[in-house]
Design an enzyme around this catalytic site. Structure first.
Site, PDB file in Angstrom:
ATOM      1  N   PRO A   2      14.147  28.635   6.518  1.00  0.00           N
ATOM      2  CA  PRO A   2      13.148  28.174   6.961  1.00  0.00           C
ATOM      3  C   PRO A   2      12.712  29.951   7.244  1.00  0.00           C
ATOM      4  O   PRO A   2      12.891  30.289   7.641  1.00  0.00           O
ATOM      5  CB  PRO A   2      13.089  27.257   8.259  1.00  0.00           C
ATOM      6  N   PHE A   3      11.660  29.422   6.419  1.00  0.00           N
ATOM      7  CA  PHE A   3      10.805  31.057   6.231  1.00  0.00           C
ATOM      8  C   PHE A   3       9.078  31.186   6.583  1.00  0.00           C
ATOM      9  O   PHE A   3       8.690  29.584   5.979  1.00  0.00           O
ATOM     10  CB  PHE A   3      11.009  31.749   4.384  1.00  0.00           C
TER      11      PHE A   3
END
Length: 63
Positions: A2-3
């Site tokens: 996740p970013f």
């Protein structure tokens, strides 16, 4: 991995940015079950004269 990319007007303290990174990371871990070591948070600070609100810069609005 996740970013999260966060845009903020300039002027936040280092402590405030740390808190954003910590809380956004924790939210991603909870929401998607990603290991904390895989979470990335990127804060982009935008100068107030480059942030528009209702046709006026944030700087001109005194934000």
């Amino acid at each position: 991995m996740p970013f999260a990319q966060i845009y903020l007007m300039e002027g936040r303290t280092e402590e405030q940015k740390r808190a954003v990174i910590e809380k956004v990371s924790a939210a991603l871990v909870e929401a998607v079950g990603a290991p904390i070591a895989n979470v990335r948070v990127w804060i982009t600070e935008v100068p107030k004269e480059n942030w528009g609100i209702a046709g006026v810069t944030a700087k001109d609005l005194g934000r």
